[in-house]
Write a protein that holds these residues in place. Structure first.
Motif, PDB file in Angstrom:
ATOM      1  N   GLY A   1       0.815  -1.219   0.000  1.00 40.09           N
ATOM      2  CA  GLY A   1       0.000   0.000   0.000  1.00 40.09           C
ATOM      3  C   GLY A   1       0.842   1.259   0.000  1.00 40.09           C
ATOM      4  O   GLY A   1       0.520   2.239  -0.688  1.00 40.09           O
ATOM      5  N   ILE A   2       1.950   1.237   0.776  1.00 38.53           N
ATOM      6  CA  ILE A   2       2.815   2.422   0.843  1.00 38.53           C
ATOM      7  C   ILE A   2       3.447   2.710  -0.509  1.00 38.53           C
ATOM      8  O   ILE A   2       3.458   3.862  -0.973  1.00 38.53           O
ATOM      9  CB  ILE A   2       3.900   2.220   1.914  1.00 38.53           C
ATOM     10  CG1 ILE A   2       3.260   2.168   3.310  1.00 38.53           C
ATOM     11  CG2 ILE A   2       4.936   3.342   1.855  1.00 38.53           C
ATOM     12  CD1 ILE A   2       4.222   1.766   4.403  1.00 38.53           C
ATOM     13  N   ALA A   3       3.995   1.673  -1.136  1.00 40.99           N
ATOM     14  CA  ALA A   3       4.626   1.861  -2.446  1.00 40.99           C
ATOM     15  C   ALA A   3       3.610   2.312  -3.488  1.00 40.99           C
ATOM     16  O   ALA A   3       3.906   3.151  -4.342  1.00 40.99           O
ATOM     17  CB  ALA A   3       5.304   0.567  -2.895  1.00 40.99           C
ATOM     18  N   ARG A   4       2.404   1.770  -3.396  1.00 37.92           N
ATOM     19  CA  ARG A   4       1.351   2.177  -4.327  1.00 37.92           C
ATOM     20  C   ARG A   4       1.013   3.650  -4.151  1.00 37.92           C
ATOM     21  O   ARG A   4       0.937   4.409  -5.122  1.00 37.92           O
ATOM     22  CB  ARG A   4       0.102   1.326  -4.095  1.00 37.92           C
ATOM     23  CG  ARG A   4      -1.070   1.678  -4.995  1.00 37.92           C
ATOM     24  CD  ARG A   4      -2.268   0.790  -4.708  1.00 37.92           C
ATOM     25  NE  ARG A   4      -3.313   0.972  -5.707  1.00 37.92           N
ATOM     26  CZ  ARG A   4      -4.448   0.276  -5.721  1.00 37.92           C
ATOM     27  NH1 ARG A   4      -4.668  -0.657  -4.805  1.00 37.92           N
ATOM     28  NH2 ARG A   4      -5.350   0.487  -6.661  1.00 37.92           N
ATOM     29  N   GLY A   5       0.828   4.052  -2.906  1.00 38.53           N
ATOM     30  CA  GLY A   5       0.517   5.456  -2.648  1.00 38.53           C
ATOM     31  C   GLY A   5       1.650   6.375  -3.052  1.00 38.53           C
ATOM     32  O   GLY A   5       1.421   7.444  -3.639  1.00 38.53           O
ATOM     33  N   ALA A   6       2.891   5.969  -2.752  1.00 36.52           N
ATOM     34  CA  ALA A   6       4.040   6.800  -3.116  1.00 36.52           C
ATOM     35  C   ALA A   6       4.141   6.969  -4.627  1.00 36.52           C
ATOM     36  O   ALA A   6       4.420   8.070  -5.127  1.00 36.52           O
ATOM     37  CB  ALA A   6       5.322   6.177  -2.562  1.00 36.52           C
ATOM     38  N   ALA A   7       3.913   5.874  -5.353  1.00 33.77           N
ATOM     39  CA  ALA A   7       3.974   5.949  -6.816  1.00 33.77           C
ATOM     40  C   ALA A   7       2.904   6.884  -7.367  1.00 33.77           C
ATOM     41  O   ALA A   7       3.152   7.684  -8.279  1.00 33.77           O
ATOM     42  CB  ALA A   7       3.829   4.559  -7.418  1.00 33.77           C
ATOM     43  N   LEU A   8       1.697   6.797  -6.824  1.00 35.35           N
ATOM     44  CA  LEU A   8       0.609   7.654  -7.289  1.00 35.35           C
ATOM     45  C   LEU A   8       0.867   9.116  -6.939  1.00 35.35           C
ATOM     46  O   LEU A   8       0.549  10.028  -7.709  1.00 35.35           O
ATOM     47  CB  LEU A   8      -0.715   7.193  -6.678  1.00 35.35           C
ATOM     48  CG  LEU A   8      -1.266   5.864  -7.218  1.00 35.35           C
ATOM     49  CD1 LEU A   8      -2.420   5.377  -6.364  1.00 35.35           C
ATOM     50  CD2 LEU A   8      -1.697   6.014  -8.678  1.00 35.35           C
ATOM     51  N   ILE A   9       1.463   9.349  -5.760  1.00 32.95           N
ATOM     52  CA  ILE A   9       1.742  10.724  -5.348  1.00 32.95           C
ATOM     53  C   ILE A   9       2.782  11.363  -6.258  1.00 32.95           C
ATOM     54  O   ILE A   9       2.583  12.484  -6.764  1.00 32.95           O
ATOM     55  CB  ILE A   9       2.214  10.754  -3.878  1.00 32.95           C
ATOM     56  CG1 ILE A   9       1.043  10.437  -2.946  1.00 32.95           C
ATOM     57  CG2 ILE A   9       2.812  12.123  -3.528  1.00 32.95           C
ATOM     58  CD1 ILE A   9       1.444  10.219  -1.507  1.00 32.95           C
ATOM     59  N   VAL A  10       3.899  10.660  -6.481  1.00 31.35           N
ATOM     60  CA  VAL A  10       4.960  11.252  -7.302  1.00 31.35           C
ATOM     61  C   VAL A  10       4.528  11.389  -8.757  1.00 31.35           C
ATOM     62  O   VAL A  10       5.016  12.264  -9.488  1.00 31.35           O
ATOM     63  CB  VAL A  10       6.271  10.433  -7.213  1.00 31.35           C
ATOM     64  CG1 VAL A  10       6.795  10.419  -5.785  1.00 31.35           C
ATOM     65  CG2 VAL A  10       6.077   9.018  -7.734  1.00 31.35           C
ATOM     66  N   ALA A  11       3.590  10.533  -9.180  1.00 26.38           N
ATOM     67  CA  ALA A  11       3.098  10.618 -10.566  1.00 26.38           C
ATOM     68  C   ALA A  11       1.922  11.563 -10.694  1.00 26.38           C
ATOM     69  O   ALA A  11       1.427  11.783 -11.809  1.00 26.38           O
ATOM     70  CB  ALA A  11       2.698   9.234 -11.058  1.00 26.38           C
ATOM     71  N   GLY A  12       1.475  12.119  -9.580  1.00 25.92           N
ATOM     72  CA  GLY A  12       0.308  12.990  -9.626  1.00 25.92           C
ATOM     73  C   GLY A  12      -0.963  12.254  -9.979  1.00 25.92           C
ATOM     74  O   GLY A  12      -1.903  12.845 -10.525  1.00 25.92           O
ATOM     75  N   GLY A  13      -1.004  10.962  -9.702  1.00 24.41           N
ATOM     76  CA  GLY A  13      -2.187  10.164  -9.985  1.00 24.41           C
ATOM     77  C   GLY A  13      -2.396   9.854 -11.449  1.00 24.41           C
ATOM     78  O   GLY A  13      -3.476   9.393 -11.835  1.00 24.41           O
ATOM     79  N   ALA A  14      -1.390  10.068 -12.252  1.00 26.85           N
ATOM     80  CA  ALA A  14      -1.537   9.851 -13.700  1.00 26.85           C
ATOM     81  C   ALA A  14      -0.362   9.035 -14.233  1.00 26.85           C
ATOM     82  O   ALA A  14       0.641   8.833 -13.546  1.00 26.85           O
ATOM     83  CB  ALA A  14      -1.610  11.194 -14.433  1.00 26.85           C
ATOM     84  N   VAL A  15      -0.511   8.565 -15.456  1.00 25.52           N
ATOM     85  CA  VAL A  15       0.583   7.890 -16.144  1.00 25.52           C
ATOM     86  C   VAL A  15       1.582   8.943 -16.618  1.00 25.52           C
ATOM     87  O   VAL A  15       1.192   9.986 -17.155  1.00 25.52           O
ATOM     88  CB  VAL A  15       0.054   7.080 -17.343  1.00 25.52           C
ATOM     89  CG1 VAL A  15       1.209   6.510 -18.151  1.00 25.52           C
ATOM     90  CG2 VAL A  15      -0.868   5.971 -16.867  1.00 25.52           C
ATOM     91  N   VAL A  16       2.874   8.686 -16.402  1.00 26.65           N
ATOM     92  CA  VAL A  16       3.919   9.650 -16.766  1.00 26.65           C
ATOM     93  C   VAL A  16       4.533   9.234 -18.101  1.00 26.65           C
ATOM     94  O   VAL A  16       5.304   8.274 -18.184  1.00 26.65           O
ATOM     95  CB  VAL A  16       5.013   9.726 -15.689  1.00 26.65           C
ATOM     96  CG1 VAL A  16       6.057  10.768 -16.065  1.00 26.65           C
ATOM     97  CG2 VAL A  16       4.394  10.047 -14.324  1.00 26.65           C
TER      98      VAL A  16
END
Length: 333
Positions: free
Chosen positions: A144-159
């Motif tokens: 869950g932490i890694a998922r949230g961190a990935a979404l946060i740094v990506a702004g919730g979008a595909v980069v």
């Protein structure tokens, strides 16, 4: 007693080789289906071989480090979003260099992505080895932490990225062999060597069989577990880097669809639920089995969601085989 021993000696080798036999069986099945129903070949085409190899490589990259963790008697559920976190991190770093970043941007992105994977592995290793958190719970939390961190740094979008070197990394070929497949083969050979021919590998098997014995032998179990979880996260992160290269985009959920397949590949390949058993070769075979099922069902015209049913069925079979093998071992002894 003799009848029981003879029965065990007959079935045990077959159970040990069941994944190889099953792989051969499904290859023959889909080849016959293709010849009879479609009038073509399923396997003996360059496109088919490349597609199967790439699908197996994607699964294998997440399953390699996981194999070492399972052999040691643990599990790592965070690999899906270790992969996604690394994919997003790579994409963001590559974009920092602009469209003309070239190879330098690719190398920086790869390094950053691997560091992202290391960070997840360190957290997992710390939770399991230092705080004695059960690996199932600990890695579920970091999932869950890694998922949230990935979404946060990506702004919730595909980069998305625009980098030709990264595109070549994900889609290029060397002598007709896709680069992701070569990468998976090299990593598989490295992990096979570590697990089979090094003292670290011996300690990993021993840890899965009896942690108390390993501790009495003077092995630093906490350090060993830390290294195992870092390796697991790094191989998963490399899978995320390949994803970014292949699709020219980093996605937080890059590894999520493959988590079930990676776990399945490890256990289909002969790893035991209780630890102390498993090989990289077996995981490679497990990855190939799942890739053949995926490609074969699509080739047959069935909807993609049938893949989950088929893989789930094979997982159940793998667990039954594992339990039967344990019972036969007891009968033989």
């Amino acid at each position: 007693m003799n009848a029981s021993a003879n029965g065990a000696s007959f079935w045990k080798p077959l159970l040990n080789l069941w994944s190889w036999l099953f792989l051969a069986l499904i290859l023959v099945f889909f080849e016959i289906y293709a010849q009879v129903e479609v009038g073509t070949t399923f396997l003996f085409r360059v496109y088919s071989l490349q597609s199967l190899a790439i699908a197996a490589a994607q699964i294998l990259l997440l399953a390699l480090g996981l194999t070492l963790v399972v052999v040691a008697g643990h599990i790592d559920l965070s690999i899906a979003f270790s992969s996604g976190f690394a994919a997003v991190t790579m994409a963001l770093v590559v974009n920092m260099f602009g469209a003309d970043g070239g190879v330098l941007a690719l190398l920086a992105g790869l390094a950053a992505g691997i560091l992202a994977g290391v960070s997840v592995g360190v957290v997992n290793g710390w939770l399991v080895s230092r705080l004695d958190v059960p690996s199932f719970i600990g890695t579920l939390g970091t999932y869950g932490i890694a998922r949230g961190a990935a979404l946060i740094v990506a702004g919730g979008a595909v980069v998305s990225i625009q980098n030709e070197a990264a595109r070549t990394f994900g889609n290029g070929n060397v002598l007709g062999v896709p680069i992701p497949v070569l990468l998976a083969v090299v990593l598989a050979l490295v992990c096979h060597y570590i697990l089979t021919y090094t003292r670290f590998g011996v300690h990993t098997y021993a840890l899965g069989a009896s942690r108390a014995s390993v501790e009495r032998a003077g092995v630093d179990v906490k350090r060993h577990l830390m290294i195992l979880f870092v390796i697991s996260s790094v191989t998963a992160a490399i899978g995320g880097l390949v994803y970014t290269g292949r699709f020219s985009a980093g996605a937080a959920n890059a590894g999520e669809p493959i988590l079930l397949y990676a776990v399945a590949a490890v256990f289909i390949g002969g790893a035991s639920l209780t630890g102390g058993q498993g090989t990289i070769t077996g995981t490679v075979v497990g990855s190939l089995i799942i890739a053949v099922i995926q490609f074969g069902l699509v080739f047959s015209g069935l909807p993609p969601y049938w893949q989950f049913i088929a893989v789930g069925f094979v997982i159940i079979v793998a667990v039954i085989v594992d339990q039967s093998r344990d019972r036969l071992t007891g009968a033989r002894s």
